[in-house]
Design a protein around this motif. Structure first.
Motif, PDB file in Angstrom:
ATOM      1  N   LEU A 193       0.646  -1.240   0.179  1.00  0.00           N
ATOM      2  CA  LEU A 193      -0.125  -0.069  -0.019  1.00  0.00           C
ATOM      3  C   LEU A 193       0.893   1.212   0.125  1.00  0.00           C
ATOM      4  N   ASP A 194       2.194   1.047  -0.266  1.00  0.00           N
ATOM      5  CA  ASP A 194       3.173   2.360  -0.102  1.00  0.00           C
ATOM      6  C   ASP A 194       2.887   3.135   1.175  1.00  0.00           C
ATOM      7  N   ALA A 195       2.868   2.545   2.366  1.00  0.00           N
ATOM      8  CA  ALA A 195       2.705   3.201   3.595  1.00  0.00           C
ATOM      9  C   ALA A 195       3.755   4.055   3.893  1.00  0.00           C
ATOM     10  N   THR A 251       9.741   1.510   2.172  1.00  0.00           N
ATOM     11  CA  THR A 251      10.684   1.056   1.297  1.00  0.00           C
ATOM     12  C   THR A 251      12.015   1.465   0.935  1.00  0.00           C
ATOM     13  N   THR A 252      12.327   2.652   1.797  1.00  0.00           N
ATOM     14  CA  THR A 252      13.797   3.305   1.613  1.00  0.00           C
ATOM     15  C   THR A 252      14.459   3.105   3.031  1.00  0.00           C
TER      16      THR A 252
END
Length: 85
Positions: A66-68, A84-85
């Protein structure tokens, strides 16, 4: 849509609250349901799920999908981070 959750939100709340239960087609609530039994979900938090970053935890994987983002708030300001980073 967008959903903002505090780090101390219990996993059971993701299942019980109608807004979180229906968010993103219910995948967040279903992942919370599968993550642990109810006794554990009553004390486990979404912040804990993010902090442990267990790649085998469905909840963490759904948050990635969901790209939280995580917002860190300090006395000097805020910073937003992607998982993600």
């Amino acid at each position: 849509g967008t959903l903002s959750l505090g780090a101390m939100v219990r996993l059971q709340m993701l299942i019980d609250h109608p807004v979180t239960a229906s968010f993103a087609g219910g995948v967040l609530a279903e992942a919370a349901r599968r993550s642990a039994n109810r006794n554990i979900r009553n004390v486990a938090t979404i912040g804990g799920a993010v902090a442990t970053a267990d790649p085998q935890d469905e909840l963490y994987l759904i948050l990635l999908t969901l790209d939280a983002q995580v917002t860190r708030v300090t006395q000097t300001g805020e910073a937003v981070y992607s998982l993600t980073t």
